[in-house]
Design an enzyme around this catalytic site. Structure first.
Site, short mmCIF file in Angstrom:
data_model
loop_
_atom_site.label_atom_id
_atom_site.label_comp_id
_atom_site.label_asym_id
_atom_site.label_seq_id
_atom_site.Cartn_x
_atom_site.Cartn_y
_atom_site.Cartn_z
N SER A 1 0.69 -1.07 -0.03
CA SER A 1 0.04 -0.15 0.26
C SER A 1 0.75 1.16 0.04
CB SER A 1 -0.82 -0.01 1.02
OG SER A 1 -1.60 -1.18 1.41
N1 SAH Z 1 -0.98 -4.10 3.48
C1 SAH Z 1 -0.27 -5.00 2.77
C2 SAH Z 1 -1.33 -4.70 1.52
C3 SAH Z 1 -1.38 -5.80 0.55
S1 SAH Z 1 -2.29 -5.98 -0.78
C4 SAH Z 1 1.01 -4.33 2.33
O1 SAH Z 1 0.90 -3.00 2.29
O2 SAH Z 1 1.74 -4.97 1.86
C5 SAH Z 1 -3.67 -6.91 -0.04
C6 SAH Z 1 -3.40 -8.28 0.61
O3 SAH Z 1 -4.66 -8.70 0.95
C7 SAH Z 1 -2.96 -9.13 -0.49
O4 SAH Z 1 -1.65 -9.90 0.10
C8 SAH Z 1 -4.09 -10.28 -0.80
O5 SAH Z 1 -3.50 -11.40 -0.95
C9 SAH Z 1 -4.53 -10.12 0.57
N2 SAH Z 1 -5.77 -10.84 0.69
C10 SAH Z 1 -6.81 -10.39 -0.24
N3 SAH Z 1 -8.12 -11.26 -0.18
C11 SAH Z 1 -7.85 -11.90 1.21
C12 SAH Z 1 -8.63 -12.88 1.91
N4 SAH Z 1 -9.97 -13.13 1.79
N5 SAH Z 1 -8.15 -13.17 3.08
C13 SAH Z 1 -6.77 -12.86 3.51
N6 SAH Z 1 -5.93 -11.90 2.78
C14 SAH Z 1 -6.51 -11.46 1.62
#
Ligand code: SAH
Length: 220
Positions: A70
């Protein structure tokens, strides 16, 4: 907690981290604990090596598997909203991704619980967080729509992927007075804070955002 992280990265925040924190302050982030955590967190270890030169820019970046780390502004904004009413005992994070947001949360509270559906991302994040001596984090390979009920209820829950609707399990896993910070929507998304008051949920809209989707169903 802070002391452990600081010692691991040379006793002080990095110049790049500090500059990023200053930038975010200029953009309206006010919480000093959050700004300090941003200044101290080595974002370059959470991005692919080839993008390391962009690690301290205020932008989202790809981390593989179609996912993104993010934007620092939104990481800081969501963290600040989460602790606005006081420091929670623990935080549940849905969507570990790179682990960068997790590293910020781990400096703000005693214990972070983080759920991720993509095993390889979770594994990499775990290794990186250990490498900077953040050990107050428990991880689960699971579906964020279900939360992590055995560790709840939580005073604070943060979701870092956009949900088409607010997951019922997360509402149920809030303590009375607890808050959920979550982007909601599809093509257009809005960041919301939902506060529990007994069996009622009070919703406040913050701003338009752009996240990858909170995927329903199967784990990878
Ligand atoms: N806070 C993280 C954001 C990553 S993007 C950062 O800054 O790196 C969002 C993440 O949510 C991804 O890694 C994706 O795999 C995860 N995600 C999406 N759907 C999900 C679900 N149902 N359960 C758990 N994780 C999920």
């Amino acid at each position: 907690m802070n002391a452990r992280l600081i010692s691991s990265i040379g006793g002080k925040s990095s110049r790049s981290g500090e500059l990023l924190a200053q930038k975010l302050k200029a953009e309206g982030i006010v919480n000093t604990q959050v700004l300090q955590a941003i200044a101290r967190s080595p974002r370059h270890i959470f991005v692919p090596e080839i993008l390391a030169h962009k690690a301290y820019d205020n932008t989202a970046l790809p981390i593989g598997q179609g996912q993104t780390i993010s934007q620092p502004y939104i990481v800081a904004k969501m963290s600040e909203l989460l602790i606005a009413d006081g420091i929670p005992d623990s935080i549940l994070e849905i969507g570990t991704g790179s682990g960068y947001q997790t590293s910020i949360l781990a400096q703000l509270t005693e214990k972070v619980f983080s759920v991720e559906r993509i095993k390889s991302l979770q594994w990499q994040a775990k290794r990186k967080l250990r490498s900077i001596d953040l050990h107050n984090i428990a991880m689960k390979h699971g579906d964020g729509w279900q939360g992590w009920s055995s560790k709840g209820p939580f005073q604070a829950i943060i979701v870092t992927a956009a949900a088409v609707s607010v997951p019922q399990a997360l509402l149920e896993q809030l303590t009375d007075g607890g808050r959920l910070v979550i982007p909601v929507g599809g093509q257009t998304q809005i960041l919301k804070i939902i506060t529990r008051a007994g069996n009622e949920y009070i919703e406040k809209q913050i701003e338009a955002v752009k996240f990858v989707p909170l995927v329903p169903g199967d784990l990878l």
